[in-house]
Write a protein that holds these residues in place. Structure first.
Motif, PDB file in Angstrom:
ATOM      1  N   MET A  99       0.901  -1.177  -0.124  1.00 20.82           N
ATOM      2  CA  MET A  99      -0.008   0.181  -0.104  1.00 20.82           C
ATOM      3  C   MET A  99       0.872   1.293  -0.032  1.00 20.82           C
ATOM      4  O   MET A  99       0.149   2.202   0.085  1.00 20.82           O
ATOM      5  CB  MET A  99      -0.934  -0.021   1.220  1.00 20.82           C
ATOM      6  N   LEU A 100       2.031   0.961   0.002  1.00 21.42           N
ATOM      7  CA  LEU A 100       3.114   2.171   0.173  1.00 21.42           C
ATOM      8  C   LEU A 100       3.580   2.604  -1.163  1.00 21.42           C
ATOM      9  O   LEU A 100       4.598   3.501  -1.396  1.00 21.42           O
ATOM     10  CB  LEU A 100       4.089   2.065   1.251  1.00 21.42           C
ATOM     11  N   GLY A 101       3.392   1.840  -2.228  1.00 19.40           N
ATOM     12  CA  GLY A 101       3.966   2.059  -3.524  1.00 19.40           C
ATOM     13  C   GLY A 101       3.599   3.238  -4.263  1.00 19.40           C
ATOM     14  O   GLY A 101       2.484   3.733  -4.070  1.00 19.40           O
ATOM     15  N   ALA A 102       4.478   3.861  -5.005  1.00 14.49           N
ATOM     16  CA  ALA A 102       3.947   5.369  -5.576  1.00 14.49           C
ATOM     17  C   ALA A 102       2.717   4.892  -6.305  1.00 14.49           C
ATOM     18  O   ALA A 102       2.936   4.072  -7.214  1.00 14.49           O
ATOM     19  CB  ALA A 102       5.310   5.670  -6.271  1.00 14.49           C
ATOM     20  N   GLY A 103       1.949   5.885  -6.213  1.00 14.96           N
ATOM     21  CA  GLY A 103       0.822   5.764  -7.408  1.00 14.96           C
ATOM     22  C   GLY A 103       1.232   5.846  -8.752  1.00 14.96           C
ATOM     23  O   GLY A 103       1.915   6.490  -9.222  1.00 14.96           O
ATOM     24  N   MET A 104       0.505   5.015  -9.758  1.00 15.96           N
ATOM     25  CA  MET A 104       0.973   4.830 -11.015  1.00 15.96           C
ATOM     26  C   MET A 104      -0.631   4.816 -11.595  1.00 15.96           C
ATOM     27  O   MET A 104      -1.491   3.940 -11.357  1.00 15.96           O
ATOM     28  CB  MET A 104       1.460   3.584 -11.516  1.00 15.96           C
ATOM     29  N   VAL A 105      -0.871   5.742 -12.510  1.00 12.37           N
ATOM     30  CA  VAL A 105      -2.310   5.682 -13.053  1.00 12.37           C
ATOM     31  C   VAL A 105      -2.011   4.858 -14.728  1.00 12.37           C
ATOM     32  O   VAL A 105      -1.342   5.485 -15.352  1.00 12.37           O
ATOM     33  CB  VAL A 105      -2.842   6.931 -13.287  1.00 12.37           C
ATOM     34  N   HIS A 106      -2.994   4.174 -14.867  1.00 13.43           N
ATOM     35  CA  HIS A 106      -3.119   3.667 -16.160  1.00 13.43           C
ATOM     36  C   HIS A 106      -4.229   3.853 -16.878  1.00 13.43           C
ATOM     37  O   HIS A 106      -5.332   3.854 -16.209  1.00 13.43           O
ATOM     38  CB  HIS A 106      -3.185   1.913 -16.036  1.00 13.43           C
ATOM     39  N   GLY A 107      -4.176   4.283 -18.142  1.00  9.69           N
ATOM     40  CA  GLY A 107      -5.346   4.878 -18.832  1.00  9.69           C
ATOM     41  C   GLY A 107      -5.346   4.408 -20.315  1.00  9.69           C
ATOM     42  O   GLY A 107      -4.400   4.416 -21.297  1.00  9.69           O
ATOM     43  N   VAL A 108      -6.737   4.222 -20.786  1.00 12.20           N
ATOM     44  CA  VAL A 108      -6.828   4.124 -22.125  1.00 12.20           C
ATOM     45  C   VAL A 108      -7.945   5.064 -22.647  1.00 12.20           C
ATOM     46  O   VAL A 108      -8.808   5.477 -21.923  1.00 12.20           O
ATOM     47  CB  VAL A 108      -7.547   2.888 -22.243  1.00 12.20           C
ATOM     48  N   ARG A 109      -7.517   5.893 -23.824  1.00 11.17           N
ATOM     49  CA  ARG A 109      -8.431   6.806 -24.513  1.00 11.17           C
ATOM     50  C   ARG A 109      -9.141   6.354 -25.565  1.00 11.17           C
ATOM     51  O   ARG A 109      -8.621   5.534 -26.497  1.00 11.17           O
ATOM     52  CB  ARG A 109      -7.266   7.999 -25.098  1.00 11.17           C
ATOM     53  N   LEU A 110     -10.619   6.320 -25.281  1.00 11.53           N
ATOM     54  CA  LEU A 110     -11.469   6.036 -26.440  1.00 11.53           C
ATOM     55  C   LEU A 110     -12.159   7.123 -27.072  1.00 11.53           C
ATOM     56  O   LEU A 110     -12.516   8.020 -26.741  1.00 11.53           O
ATOM     57  CB  LEU A 110     -12.571   5.051 -25.903  1.00 11.53           C
ATOM     58  N   ARG A 111     -12.078   7.010 -28.262  1.00 17.19           N
ATOM     59  CA  ARG A 111     -12.938   8.094 -29.155  1.00 17.19           C
ATOM     60  C   ARG A 111     -13.389   7.250 -30.571  1.00 17.19           C
ATOM     61  O   ARG A 111     -12.503   6.798 -31.229  1.00 17.19           O
ATOM     62  CB  ARG A 111     -11.967   9.116 -29.513  1.00 17.19           C
ATOM     63  N   ASP A 112     -14.759   7.659 -30.838  1.00 21.91           N
ATOM     64  CA  ASP A 112     -15.164   7.310 -32.114  1.00 21.91           C
ATOM     65  C   ASP A 112     -15.001   6.034 -32.557  1.00 21.91           C
ATOM     66  O   ASP A 112     -14.599   5.508 -33.874  1.00 21.91           O
ATOM     67  CB  ASP A 112     -14.663   8.352 -33.226  1.00 21.91           C
ATOM     68  N   GLY A 113     -14.983   4.735 -31.746  1.00 18.12           N
ATOM     69  CA  GLY A 113     -14.713   3.541 -31.728  1.00 18.12           C
ATOM     70  C   GLY A 113     -13.497   3.058 -31.888  1.00 18.12           C
ATOM     71  O   GLY A 113     -13.188   1.973 -32.358  1.00 18.12           O
ATOM     72  N   ARG A 114     -12.681   4.033 -31.550  1.00 17.79           N
ATOM     73  CA  ARG A 114     -10.937   3.619 -31.653  1.00 17.79           C
ATOM     74  C   ARG A 114     -10.660   3.660 -30.200  1.00 17.79           C
ATOM     75  O   ARG A 114     -11.003   4.411 -29.528  1.00 17.79           O
ATOM     76  CB  ARG A 114     -10.354   4.578 -32.438  1.00 17.79           C
ATOM     77  N   ALA A 115      -9.490   2.710 -29.958  1.00 17.00           N
ATOM     78  CA  ALA A 115      -8.732   2.837 -28.829  1.00 17.00           C
ATOM     79  C   ALA A 115      -7.454   3.793 -29.027  1.00 17.00           C
ATOM     80  O   ALA A 115      -6.215   3.217 -29.513  1.00 17.00           O
ATOM     81  CB  ALA A 115      -8.259   1.543 -28.192  1.00 17.00           C
ATOM     82  N   GLU A 116      -7.451   4.833 -28.933  1.00 14.54           N
ATOM     83  CA  GLU A 116      -6.692   5.943 -29.406  1.00 14.54           C
ATOM     84  C   GLU A 116      -5.350   5.794 -28.800  1.00 14.54           C
ATOM     85  O   GLU A 116      -4.199   5.975 -29.618  1.00 14.54           O
ATOM     86  CB  GLU A 116      -7.191   7.425 -29.038  1.00 14.54           C
ATOM     87  N   TRP A 117      -5.202   5.647 -27.403  1.00 11.01           N
ATOM     88  CA  TRP A 117      -3.777   5.298 -26.712  1.00 11.01           C
ATOM     89  C   TRP A 117      -4.035   4.844 -25.476  1.00 11.01           C
ATOM     90  O   TRP A 117      -5.145   4.593 -24.866  1.00 11.01           O
ATOM     91  CB  TRP A 117      -3.068   6.648 -26.542  1.00 11.01           C
ATOM     92  N   TYR A 118      -2.870   4.082 -25.181  1.00 12.24           N
ATOM     93  CA  TYR A 118      -2.543   3.645 -23.834  1.00 12.24           C
ATOM     94  C   TYR A 118      -1.607   4.512 -23.258  1.00 12.24           C
ATOM     95  O   TYR A 118      -0.482   4.844 -23.798  1.00 12.24           O
ATOM     96  CB  TYR A 118      -2.336   2.239 -23.826  1.00 12.24           C
ATOM     97  N   ARG A 119      -1.482   4.955 -21.792  1.00 17.51           N
ATOM     98  CA  ARG A 119      -0.435   5.345 -21.050  1.00 17.51           C
ATOM     99  C   ARG A 119      -0.365   4.784 -19.707  1.00 17.51           C
ATOM    100  O   ARG A 119      -1.454   4.706 -19.088  1.00 17.51           O
ATOM    101  CB  ARG A 119      -0.666   6.925 -20.966  1.00 17.51           C
ATOM    102  N   ASN A 120       0.765   4.677 -19.082  1.00 16.74           N
ATOM    103  CA  ASN A 120       1.089   4.610 -17.575  1.00 16.74           C
ATOM    104  C   ASN A 120       1.737   5.741 -17.251  1.00 16.74           C
ATOM    105  O   ASN A 120       2.946   5.836 -17.865  1.00 16.74           O
ATOM    106  CB  ASN A 120       1.212   3.319 -17.387  1.00 16.74           C
ATOM    107  N   ARG A 121       1.411   6.248 -15.958  1.00 19.09           N
ATOM    108  CA  ARG A 121       2.534   7.405 -15.478  1.00 19.09           C
ATOM    109  C   ARG A 121       2.388   7.288 -13.987  1.00 19.09           C
ATOM    110  O   ARG A 121       1.414   7.013 -13.212  1.00 19.09           O
ATOM    111  CB  ARG A 121       2.100   8.762 -15.963  1.00 19.09           C
ATOM    112  N   TRP A 122       3.591   7.363 -13.138  1.00 21.62           N
ATOM    113  CA  TRP A 122       3.738   7.697 -11.977  1.00 21.62           C
ATOM    114  C   TRP A 122       3.187   8.906 -11.573  1.00 21.62           C
ATOM    115  O   TRP A 122       3.366  10.172 -12.197  1.00 21.62           O
ATOM    116  CB  TRP A 122       5.072   7.671 -11.593  1.00 21.62           C
TER     117      TRP A 122
END
Length: 504
Positions: A99-122
């Motif tokens: 529970m002490l690990g640095a937060g990392m956010v994982h995201g997928v961007r959807l638009r007009d029926g496409r999976a435009e991008w994936y990113r993961n960032r601390w």
């Protein structure tokens, strides 16, 4: 309770990682014990929260035009984001707590029926920025920590959240860290990992705690984005209050026997919170309009997360997940929480007239991370969604080094019909660890849409690829084939909570 300065608390509390740069220090007494306890019958050292589906990723990725099996619904325009601990620069696994690990956010961007991008960032707190060799703009805020528990949309911002002290961090649409957020200068002290947004009132609610306080606080953030009301609720022993419940007219506070341990903080325990058998378990009901809190005694359990709550006459109905007592948040220092049994979905009914709490089990199969259609927070709901990740269940049950129990615990996503008392199960293959499932409406502006007219989306590990997929299920065809399966370029480790961030 013995008074401690913030410096003392930070040395041993959850924000210790912030004070110590998130790089594990040398073994102390608790950590040496953890090393001894983390060996199974074979004598092999075992760190369940650093292995398998929990194994941290080591780099930030960006990928465009992701491969898709099936078809992404064109009405899904936005970002699916999920936060979780992802330790950075770990030198000694004996000194690690999940529970002490640095937060990392994982995201997928959807638009007009496409999976435009994936990113993961601390999340770039001051210490994460330092470890990555980056500048940190501006002064360092108090109790600075790379928030690792939740990520929510709020008034055009994306906020990464943590309980027990740190301010939220603001992320931009590409998951870059912008800075901290204090609600227009009105946030004093701690915030929470689990807010409740009442869409009818336009209010954001929070229950906050801090190890040196002799109370917890109920905060109301009004539609202008300011903390407009703070109510202090006296409590003993500085309990950990991870989540709470909200109805149309009441706030429900869960005061359970996980409390701050001053002695543990002084000797440098990573997470100085213990199961306190002398601390009574109770539930408090606070009128949203103002007034005194009313307490109701309950049997000790570990209250985990609220699915939703609503009013039914003189009763408050709360659907939630619990784990049996005792529950050790610190797992005796062995790298993560330790449970004596599996999580289950329950219904607690608080009788404001007769003054008692009735509890019953809705579903005793292992599960966690319950979610509801967010438009219904604080109002009557029929459906709820939860996840079962076999590897998480096993890690909780074996975190103190015991040999694993029956490995029949599987991976699945659940859709609960709370009106009929039934559940649909979307079963997943072995080693396909499932994260929290978030409900996304097909049309958030539709006034007469069915409650389950939409999709359940979740990150799921794909053992065939050694990476994760974003799974999109039709909520009204929950056991059917996924509407779409989006292939990510890397793994999303088992973590905590997320949100759908629709385009404005």
């Amino acid at each position: 309770m013995t008074r401690h300065t913030r410096r003392d608390v930070l040395r041993g509390a959850a924000a210790l990682a912030a004070a110590g740069g998130l790089v594990a220090a040398g073994p102390g007494p608790q950590r040496e014990a953890a090393a001894a306890e983390s060996q199974g019958a074979s004598g092999t050292r075992h760190f369940p929260f650093l292995e398998g589906a929990f194994e941290p990723v080591t780099e930030e990725l960006t990928a465009f035009d992701l491969p898709v099996t099936g078809r992404i619904p064109r009405e899904l325009n936005g970002r699916y984001l999920r936060n979780g601990p992802n330790v950075l620069g770990l030198e000694d696994p004996r000194a690690h707590h999940w529970m002490l690990g640095a937060g990392m956010v994982h995201g997928v961007r959807l638009r007009d029926g496409r999976a435009e991008w994936y990113r993961n960032r601390w999340v770039r707190s001051s210490q994460v920025a330092r470890q990555l060799g980056e500048p940190y703009p501006g002064p360092v805020p108090p109790d600075d920590f790379p928030c690792n528990t939740h990520v929510i949309p709020y008034r055009g911002r994306i906020l990464a959240l943590q309980e027990g002290g740190p301010r939220p961090y603001v992320l931009d649409g590409e998951l870059n860290t912008v800075g901290t957020h204090d609600f227009r200068g009105t946030l004093e002290g701690a915030f929470t990992a689990h807010t409740k947004f009442d869409a009818h009132a336009g209010e954001l609610h929070a229950i906050t705690y801090y190890p040196t306080w002799d109370h917890v606080r109920h905060l109301v953030v009004d539609p202008s984005g300011r903390v407009s009301r703070t109510t202090r609720i006296p409590v003993a022993d500085a309990p950990m209050i991870h989540d709470f419940a909200l109805t149309e007219n009441y706030v429900v506070v869960f005061d359970m026997p996980v409390t701050f341990d001053p002695a543990g903080a002084e000797r440098g325990d990573l997470v100085p919170y213990v199961w306190n058998r002398s601390h009574p378990a109770r539930v408090g009901v606070l009128p949203r309009a103002g007034g005194a809190v009313r307490w109701f005694d309950v049997e000790p359990v570990y209250y985990s997360h609220t699915l939703n709550a609503y009013e039914e006459g003189a009763d408050l109905v709360i659907d939630l997940t619990t784990l049996p007592a005792p529950f050790l948040v610190a797992g005796n220092g062995s790298g993560g929480p330790y449970a004596t049994g599996t999580g289950r979905l329950e219904r607690w009914t608080i009788g404001l007239g007769h003054g008692r709490v009735r509890t019953r089990t809705i579903d005793d199969r292992p599960q966690e991370f319950p979610r509801v259609n967010e438009a219904l927070v604080s109002r009557r709901h029929r459906y709820g969604y939860s996840a079962a990740a076999g590897e998480m269940t096993l890690a909780y049950l074996t975190a103190d080094g015991g040999d694993p129990p029956d490995r029949a615990f599987g991976n699945a996503l659940y859709k609960h019909d709370l009106l009929r008392g039934t559940a649909q199960v979307h079963r997943l293959p072995r080693d396909a660890a499932a994260g929290e499932a978030v409900f996304v409406p097909s049309d958030p502006c539709a006034r007469k849409a069915a409650e389950d007219d939409g999709y359940a989306i979740a990150y799921v590990h794909n053992p065939d690829r050694g990476a994760s997929d974003l799974l999109i299920l039709a909520a009204q065809d929950f056991t059917g084939e996924p509407v779409a399966r989006i292939e990510l370029p890397g793994r999303v480790p088992l973590g905590f909570h997320g949100s759908w961030i629709p385009d404005a």
